[in-house]
Design a protein around this motif. Sequence first.
Motif, mmCIF file in Angstrom:
data_model
loop_
_atom_site.group_PDB
_atom_site.id
_atom_site.type_symbol
_atom_site.label_atom_id
_atom_site.label_comp_id
_atom_site.label_asym_id
_atom_site.label_seq_id
_atom_site.Cartn_x
_atom_site.Cartn_y
_atom_site.Cartn_z
ATOM 1 N N PHE A 182 -16.927 36.798 19.089
ATOM 2 C CA PHE A 182 -16.506 35.648 19.896
ATOM 3 C C PHE A 182 -15.079 35.241 19.518
ATOM 4 C CE2 PHE A 182 -20.756 33.388 21.154
ATOM 5 C CZ PHE A 182 -21.089 34.465 21.953
ATOM 6 N N SER A 183 -14.828 35.146 18.224
ATOM 7 C CA SER A 183 -13.511 34.746 17.741
ATOM 8 C C SER A 183 -12.435 35.729 18.199
ATOM 9 C CB SER A 183 -13.533 34.647 16.218
ATOM 10 O OG SER A 183 -12.256 34.417 15.724
ATOM 11 N N LEU A 184 -12.706 37.011 18.091
ATOM 12 C CA LEU A 184 -11.758 38.040 18.506
ATOM 13 C C LEU A 184 -11.427 37.917 19.995
ATOM 14 C CD1 LEU A 184 -10.186 40.730 17.963
ATOM 15 C CD2 LEU A 184 -12.291 41.883 18.627
ATOM 16 N N ILE A 185 -12.451 37.752 20.818
ATOM 17 C CA ILE A 185 -12.245 37.633 22.261
ATOM 18 C C ILE A 185 -11.435 36.382 22.580
ATOM 19 C CG2 ILE A 185 -13.406 37.250 24.478
ATOM 20 C CD1 ILE A 185 -15.705 39.055 23.375
ATOM 21 N N LEU A 186 -11.820 35.243 22.013
ATOM 22 C CA LEU A 186 -11.117 33.988 22.284
ATOM 23 C C LEU A 186 -9.673 34.043 21.800
ATOM 24 C CD1 LEU A 186 -13.916 31.439 21.354
ATOM 25 C CD2 LEU A 186 -13.069 31.971 23.658
ATOM 26 N N ASP A 187 -9.464 34.611 20.630
ATOM 27 C CA ASP A 187 -8.112 34.707 20.092
ATOM 28 C C ASP A 187 -7.235 35.602 20.963
ATOM 29 O OD1 ASP A 187 -6.170 34.068 18.056
ATOM 30 O OD2 ASP A 187 -6.422 36.116 17.323
ATOM 31 N N THR A 188 -7.771 36.707 21.417
ATOM 32 C CA THR A 188 -7.007 37.624 22.268
ATOM 33 C C THR A 188 -6.672 36.966 23.595
ATOM 34 O OG1 THR A 188 -8.063 39.531 21.226
ATOM 35 C CG2 THR A 188 -7.006 39.902 23.362
ATOM 36 N N ALA A 189 -7.640 36.301 24.218
ATOM 37 C CA ALA A 189 -7.384 35.608 25.481
ATOM 38 C C ALA A 189 -6.354 34.508 25.280
ATOM 39 C CB ALA A 189 -8.678 35.026 26.043
ATOM 40 N N ASN A 190 -6.416 33.827 24.156
ATOM 41 C CA ASN A 190 -5.473 32.757 23.841
ATOM 42 C C ASN A 190 -4.058 33.307 23.678
ATOM 43 O OD1 ASN A 190 -5.150 29.943 23.358
ATOM 44 N ND2 ASN A 190 -4.933 30.365 21.190
ATOM 45 N N GLN A 191 -3.919 34.439 23.021
ATOM 46 C CA GLN A 191 -2.597 35.049 22.820
ATOM 47 C C GLN A 191 -1.970 35.459 24.145
ATOM 48 O OE1 GLN A 191 -2.455 38.183 19.889
ATOM 49 N NE2 GLN A 191 -3.906 37.091 18.589
ATOM 50 N N ILE A 192 -2.778 36.019 25.038
ATOM 51 C CA ILE A 192 -2.266 36.461 26.338
ATOM 52 C C ILE A 192 -1.853 35.273 27.186
ATOM 53 C CG2 ILE A 192 -2.944 37.526 28.543
ATOM 54 C CD1 ILE A 192 -2.335 39.594 26.445
ATOM 55 N N SER A 193 -2.672 34.224 27.220
ATOM 56 C CA SER A 193 -2.380 33.094 28.089
ATOM 57 C C SER A 193 -1.317 32.162 27.524
ATOM 58 C CB SER A 193 -3.652 32.314 28.426
ATOM 59 O OG SER A 193 -4.237 31.790 27.271
ATOM 60 N N SER A 194 -1.144 32.137 26.193
ATOM 61 C CA SER A 194 -0.149 31.230 25.622
ATOM 62 C C SER A 194 1.264 31.794 25.749
ATOM 63 C CB SER A 194 -0.472 30.900 24.165
ATOM 64 O OG SER A 194 -0.433 32.052 23.376
ATOM 65 N N ALA A 195 1.411 33.078 25.702
ATOM 66 C CA ALA A 195 2.700 33.720 25.968
ATOM 67 C C ALA A 195 2.615 34.296 27.371
ATOM 68 C CB ALA A 195 2.949 34.823 24.949
ATOM 69 N N ALA A 196 3.662 34.167 28.121
ATOM 70 C CA ALA A 196 3.621 34.598 29.522
ATOM 71 C C ALA A 196 3.067 36.014 29.668
ATOM 72 C CB ALA A 196 4.998 34.510 30.143
ATOM 73 N N GLU A 197 3.524 36.903 28.852
ATOM 74 C CA GLU A 197 3.069 38.283 28.950
ATOM 75 C C GLU A 197 2.265 38.720 27.737
ATOM 76 O OE1 GLU A 197 3.438 40.556 31.530
ATOM 77 O OE2 GLU A 197 4.082 38.793 32.618
ATOM 78 N N GLY A 198 2.463 38.101 26.596
ATOM 79 C CA GLY A 198 1.802 38.549 25.382
ATOM 80 C C GLY A 198 2.497 39.788 24.846
ATOM 81 N N ASN A 199 2.279 40.102 23.581
ATOM 82 C CA ASN A 199 2.906 41.308 23.048
ATOM 83 C C ASN A 199 2.077 42.529 23.437
ATOM 84 O OD1 ASN A 199 0.854 41.744 21.067
ATOM 85 N ND2 ASN A 199 1.827 40.240 19.743
ATOM 86 N N GLN A 200 2.627 43.694 23.214
ATOM 87 C CA GLN A 200 1.982 44.931 23.669
ATOM 88 C C GLN A 200 0.602 45.127 23.042
ATOM 89 O OE1 GLN A 200 3.204 46.555 26.171
ATOM 90 N NE2 GLN A 200 1.602 48.081 26.222
ATOM 91 N N SER A 201 0.464 44.855 21.754
ATOM 92 C CA SER A 201 -0.843 45.056 21.118
ATOM 93 C C SER A 201 -1.869 44.057 21.675
ATOM 94 C CB SER A 201 -0.746 44.957 19.604
ATOM 95 O OG SER A 201 -0.305 43.687 19.210
ATOM 96 N N SER A 202 -1.429 42.834 21.990
ATOM 97 C CA SER A 202 -2.334 41.853 22.600
ATOM 98 C C SER A 202 -2.792 42.316 23.976
ATOM 99 C CB SER A 202 -1.657 40.484 22.736
ATOM 100 O OG SER A 202 -1.401 39.934 21.481
ATOM 101 N N LYS A 203 -1.872 42.892 24.736
ATOM 102 C CA LYS A 203 -2.217 43.395 26.075
ATOM 103 C C LYS A 203 -3.250 44.519 25.984
ATOM 104 C CE LYS A 203 2.274 42.593 28.167
ATOM 105 N NZ LYS A 203 3.421 43.255 28.785
ATOM 106 N N ILE A 204 -3.047 45.419 25.038
ATOM 107 C CA ILE A 204 -3.983 46.535 24.869
ATOM 108 C C ILE A 204 -5.358 46.009 24.466
ATOM 109 C CG2 ILE A 204 -4.511 48.554 23.441
ATOM 110 C CD1 ILE A 204 -1.402 49.024 23.381
ATOM 111 N N MET A 205 -5.389 45.078 23.505
ATOM 112 C CA MET A 205 -6.653 44.492 23.058
ATOM 113 C C MET A 205 -7.340 43.765 24.217
ATOM 114 S SD MET A 205 -8.789 44.084 20.582
ATOM 115 C CE MET A 205 -8.025 44.216 19.003
ATOM 116 N N TYR A 206 -6.570 43.013 24.988
ATOM 117 C CA TYR A 206 -7.107 42.267 26.122
ATOM 118 C C TYR A 206 -7.778 43.219 27.111
ATOM 119 C CZ TYR A 206 -7.218 39.087 30.138
ATOM 120 O OH TYR A 206 -7.618 38.330 31.202
ATOM 121 N N LYS A 207 -7.069 44.276 27.494
ATOM 122 C CA LYS A 207 -7.611 45.247 28.449
ATOM 123 C C LYS A 207 -8.848 45.930 27.890
ATOM 124 C CE LYS A 207 -3.282 46.102 30.820
ATOM 125 N NZ LYS A 207 -2.190 47.030 31.077
ATOM 126 N N THR A 208 -8.832 46.223 26.604
ATOM 127 C CA THR A 208 -9.979 46.870 25.961
ATOM 128 C C THR A 208 -11.210 45.976 25.995
ATOM 129 O OG1 THR A 208 -8.507 48.096 24.495
ATOM 130 C CG2 THR A 208 -10.808 47.892 23.807
#
Length: 83
Positions: free
Chosen positions: A11-37
Amino acid sequence: MVDDGDTVEIFSLILDTANQISSAAEGNQSSKIMYKTIFANPDLEEYWKALIKLRLLKYDSNTQLFKTTKKGQRFLQAYNRMK
């Protein structure tokens, strides 16, 4: 779902990843990969659906992104304090 300790960590991993993507307009590349995964993985679908049901995560149809809610952010803060 797996045992409760693992569930909370996932749960924490999912919420943290979603938070990273939405807090930065695009998020960093590793966040994007994690989000898609996370959101494309059928094995993790039950987790993000549970987070939505618990109102810790929401789907924004305008941006087409999952976002951590304020309640979800409080969950993350509490989880990080306990680690």
